[in-house]
Design a protein around this motif. Sequence first.
Motif, PDB file in Angstrom:
ATOM      1  N   PRO A 108       0.748  -1.237  -0.175  1.00  0.00           N
ATOM      2  CA  PRO A 108       0.200  -0.068  -0.012  1.00  0.00           C
ATOM      3  C   PRO A 108       0.900   1.272  -0.102  1.00  0.00           C
ATOM      4  O   PRO A 108       0.358   2.362  -0.514  1.00  0.00           O
ATOM      5  CB  PRO A 108      -0.378  -0.127   1.482  1.00  0.00           C
ATOM      6  CG  PRO A 108      -0.793  -1.390   1.612  1.00  0.00           C
ATOM      7  CD  PRO A 108      -0.227  -1.764   1.140  1.00  0.00           C
ATOM      8  N   GLU A 109       1.755   1.066   0.847  1.00  0.00           N
ATOM      9  CA  GLU A 109       2.668   2.105   0.964  1.00  0.00           C
ATOM     10  C   GLU A 109       3.850   2.530  -0.669  1.00  0.00           C
ATOM     11  O   GLU A 109       3.669   4.246  -1.217  1.00  0.00           O
ATOM     12  CB  GLU A 109       4.013   2.407   1.777  1.00  0.00           C
ATOM     13  CG  GLU A 109       4.591   3.314   2.511  1.00  0.00           C
ATOM     14  CD  GLU A 109       4.139   5.016   2.522  1.00  0.00           C
ATOM     15  OE1 GLU A 109       5.088   5.781   2.524  1.00  0.00           O
ATOM     16  OE2 GLU A 109       2.843   4.625   3.328  1.00  0.00           O
ATOM     17  N   ALA A 110       3.503   2.080  -1.142  1.00  0.00           N
ATOM     18  CA  ALA A 110       4.825   1.989  -2.740  1.00  0.00           C
ATOM     19  C   ALA A 110       3.324   2.132  -3.130  1.00  0.00           C
ATOM     20  O   ALA A 110       3.869   2.994  -4.635  1.00  0.00           O
ATOM     21  CB  ALA A 110       4.759   0.232  -3.096  1.00  0.00           C
ATOM     22  N   GLU A 111       1.932   2.066  -3.566  1.00  0.00           N
ATOM     23  CA  GLU A 111       1.413   2.261  -4.931  1.00  0.00           C
ATOM     24  C   GLU A 111       1.322   3.397  -3.802  1.00  0.00           C
ATOM     25  O   GLU A 111       0.649   4.659  -5.056  1.00  0.00           O
ATOM     26  CB  GLU A 111      -0.298   1.463  -4.031  1.00  0.00           C
ATOM     27  CG  GLU A 111      -1.673   1.876  -4.668  1.00  0.00           C
ATOM     28  CD  GLU A 111      -2.515   1.425  -4.264  1.00  0.00           C
ATOM     29  OE1 GLU A 111      -3.852   1.586  -5.605  1.00  0.00           O
ATOM     30  OE2 GLU A 111      -3.053   0.797  -3.223  1.00  0.00           O
ATOM     31  N   ALA A 443      19.458   0.033 -12.493  1.00  0.00           N
ATOM     32  CA  ALA A 443      18.904  -0.473 -13.886  1.00  0.00           C
ATOM     33  C   ALA A 443      16.342  -0.660 -13.113  1.00  0.00           C
ATOM     34  O   ALA A 443      15.884  -0.818 -13.722  1.00  0.00           O
ATOM     35  CB  ALA A 443      18.231  -1.968 -14.935  1.00  0.00           C
ATOM     36  N   LEU A 444      16.714  -0.759 -11.744  1.00  0.00           N
ATOM     37  CA  LEU A 444      15.191  -0.895 -11.311  1.00  0.00           C
ATOM     38  C   LEU A 444      14.739   0.701 -10.387  1.00  0.00           C
ATOM     39  O   LEU A 444      15.621   1.293 -10.387  1.00  0.00           O
ATOM     40  CB  LEU A 444      15.995  -1.512  -9.927  1.00  0.00           C
ATOM     41  CG  LEU A 444      15.658  -3.310 -10.257  1.00  0.00           C
ATOM     42  CD1 LEU A 444      16.325  -3.847  -9.354  1.00  0.00           C
ATOM     43  CD2 LEU A 444      14.390  -3.495 -10.827  1.00  0.00           C
ATOM     44  N   PRO A 445      13.604   1.337 -10.760  1.00  0.00           N
ATOM     45  CA  PRO A 445      13.262   1.789  -9.768  1.00  0.00           C
ATOM     46  C   PRO A 445      13.632   1.819  -8.198  1.00  0.00           C
ATOM     47  O   PRO A 445      14.093   0.645  -7.693  1.00  0.00           O
ATOM     48  CB  PRO A 445      11.409   2.228  -9.680  1.00  0.00           C
ATOM     49  CG  PRO A 445      11.769   0.770 -10.709  1.00  0.00           C
ATOM     50  CD  PRO A 445      12.765  -0.477 -11.264  1.00  0.00           C
ATOM     51  N   LEU A 446      13.787   2.652  -7.660  1.00  0.00           N
ATOM     52  CA  LEU A 446      14.531   3.019  -6.851  1.00  0.00           C
ATOM     53  C   LEU A 446      13.967   2.095  -5.434  1.00  0.00           C
ATOM     54  O   LEU A 446      15.113   1.511  -4.307  1.00  0.00           O
ATOM     55  CB  LEU A 446      14.507   4.679  -5.830  1.00  0.00           C
ATOM     56  CG  LEU A 446      15.442   5.356  -3.874  1.00  0.00           C
ATOM     57  CD1 LEU A 446      16.814   4.528  -4.634  1.00  0.00           C
ATOM     58  CD2 LEU A 446      14.881   6.851  -3.881  1.00  0.00           C
ATOM     59  N   GLU A 447      12.691   1.784  -5.217  1.00  0.00           N
ATOM     60  CA  GLU A 447      12.439   1.779  -3.781  1.00  0.00           C
ATOM     61  C   GLU A 447      12.225   0.225  -4.822  1.00  0.00           C
ATOM     62  O   GLU A 447      12.946  -0.894  -3.221  1.00  0.00           O
ATOM     63  CB  GLU A 447      10.933   2.021  -3.875  1.00  0.00           C
ATOM     64  CG  GLU A 447      10.352   3.400  -3.387  1.00  0.00           C
ATOM     65  CD  GLU A 447      10.543   3.181  -2.062  1.00  0.00           C
ATOM     66  OE1 GLU A 447      10.829   2.128  -1.323  1.00  0.00           O
ATOM     67  OE2 GLU A 447      10.731   4.752  -1.402  1.00  0.00           O
ATOM     68  N   TYR A 448      12.634  -0.341  -5.284  1.00  0.00           N
ATOM     69  CA  TYR A 448      12.844  -1.480  -5.808  1.00  0.00           C
ATOM     70  C   TYR A 448      14.074  -2.294  -5.946  1.00  0.00           C
ATOM     71  O   TYR A 448      14.413  -2.946  -5.561  1.00  0.00           O
ATOM     72  CB  TYR A 448      12.175  -2.163  -7.059  1.00  0.00           C
ATOM     73  CG  TYR A 448      10.503  -2.368  -7.127  1.00  0.00           C
ATOM     74  CD1 TYR A 448       9.948  -3.038  -6.604  1.00  0.00           C
ATOM     75  CD2 TYR A 448      10.204  -0.991  -7.498  1.00  0.00           C
ATOM     76  CE1 TYR A 448       8.461  -2.756  -6.340  1.00  0.00           C
ATOM     77  CE2 TYR A 448       8.716  -0.347  -6.873  1.00  0.00           C
ATOM     78  CZ  TYR A 448       7.887  -1.472  -6.630  1.00  0.00           C
ATOM     79  OH  TYR A 448       6.613  -0.827  -6.504  1.00  0.00           O
ATOM     80  N   ALA A 449      15.221  -1.100  -5.769  1.00  0.00           N
ATOM     81  CA  ALA A 449      16.373  -1.392  -6.013  1.00  0.00           C
ATOM     82  C   ALA A 449      17.319  -1.320  -4.807  1.00  0.00           C
ATOM     83  O   ALA A 449      17.225  -2.231  -3.746  1.00  0.00           O
ATOM     84  CB  ALA A 449      17.319   0.132  -6.687  1.00  0.00           C
TER      85      ALA A 449
END
Length: 465
Positions: A108-111, A443-449
Motif C-alpha cells: 500500500p505504501e509503494a502504491e 536499472a530498477l526504480p529506487l524503491e525496488y533497488a
Amino acid sequence: MARGKFMDRSVYDNHSLHKGKFQTKPGLNREVVEEISKQKNEPSWMLAKRLRAFELYKQTPLPNWGPSLDGLDLEKIIYFSRPDADESTTWENVPDDIRDTFDKLGIPEAEKQALGGVGAQYDSDMVYHNLKQDLKDKGVIFENMDTALQEYPDLVQKYFMTQCIPINDHKFIMLHASVWSGGTFIYVPKGVEVELPLQAYFRMNMQAGGQFEHTLIIADEGSKLTYIEGCSAPRWNASALHAGGVEIFVHKGAQVKYISIENWSKNTYNLNTKRALVDAHGTIEWLNGNMGSGVTMLYPCSILRGEYARSDSLGIAFAGEGQEQDTGSKVIHVAPYTKSTISAKSISQDNGISSYRGLVKITPKAIGSESHIVCDALLMNDGAKSDTYPVMQVETSDAQIGHEARVGKVGEEEVFYLMSRGMTEGEARKMIVNGFIEPVVKALPLEYAIELNRLIELEITDSAT
C-alpha cells in the motif's frame, strides 16, 4: 515491497492464520479443473481450453533435463485455494489478516508513492485491484485476469494462450492452462504512455499450495509501459509449486519494461514461463531477480517477429544452501535487423547451484541481426557451483553473435583488504556482492533497488547461518 531498514526474513517466511472459504483436495483430476471454471463462471471456450490442456498434461512426462524435480509430488499440491475475501478497490475493505501481510510487504505504501496501479493476489484470488483515474481516462485497462475474462471476453479469447504461449508448449504450461487462477490483464491503447509503473504482487500462503496466476499484457502501437511483479511465500515443510504464465504482446513501435522480483520460500518449486512477441520497432526489456525458491526453472523468451525489434534481458539469481537456480533467457530472431542482449548474473554460496541456460536462434530470414550474451558468476565460497549451458543456432551468414562467460570467487585478499579498512568480514562480503549486482540495481526504480539489495543481503546471511 518491504522497506529495507524494517525488513527481516520473517516478513516473507511467516504465514498468515487466515482461513480461506474454499479449497480443493490435494491432487489434480478433471473434476478439479471443472470446479475451478465453475466457480469463476467462465465461458464455455475457456473450460474447453482448460480440459484440452489437462488431457495434454496427463500424457506428457516431466522434463528430463535441468534440476531434479524428485521432491515435487504433484498429487500432494492443492491447486485451488480461495481466500475469504472479495476483490476490493480500497485496502480498508481487505480482511485485516490479509491486509496486514501486504502492509508488512510495503505494497500500500509503494502504491501511494510511486505506482499508477496495483493488484494484490492471495493464493488463488485477487483481493485488491486499483488503477489511477487518469490512466482509466486514457483508455488503459488494468484488471484481474478473471475480471478481464468477464468484461473483455473477445480480447481475452484472441490473445490468451493462442499464439504467444500455446497450451501444448510444455508439461508445466499444460498444467498452468488447466488450473490458472487470477493474475493480471493490461491493455495500453495506441500512443499512450503509462508514466508510473503498474504492479501486481502475488502471495502464496497455503501449505502445500500451488499458485498459477496468468499475466497478459497487450501494448498497442507506439505505447509505453513499465510493469512490476513481486512474489513471495511463507516457509513450510511441505513442497509448494508456482507455475505462472506471462504473455506479452509488444506491437509496432511499443516499449514494455517487465520487472520481476521473485522471492519464493525454499520449499517452493518455481517453474514459471514468460514470453514476449515483439513486432517491428518494438522493444521488450526483461529485468529479473530470482532468489528464495529451492528450485527455479525460468527462461524469459522474446520472439522478435518484426523488423528492428529489440530484446534486452538483465537478471540476477542467488543460490544458497540447498538451492538450485536454473535461469537464463531465450531470444528467437525471426525478422531482419533485430537485436538482442542478454546479461545474466548469478551468486552461489555454500552448496548452492546457479546455472545459466539460454538459447539464441537467428533464423534464415533474420539478416542483419545481432545478439550479445554475457554471463557473470560470483562464487562466495568453496562449496558453491556455477554452470553455463548456452545454445546458439545461427542459420544465416549475415548476422553477428557473441558470447562471454566469466566466473569469479570472493577471495581472501579482497576480504582482508576491506577488513583492514574497518569493515567486518560480513560487511566486506556484502560490499563485494553489492558491487557485483550494481548493474541490475541501477536499472530498477529506487524503491525496488533497495529491496533487491536487502533481499540478497538476507539471503547471504540466511544461507551462512
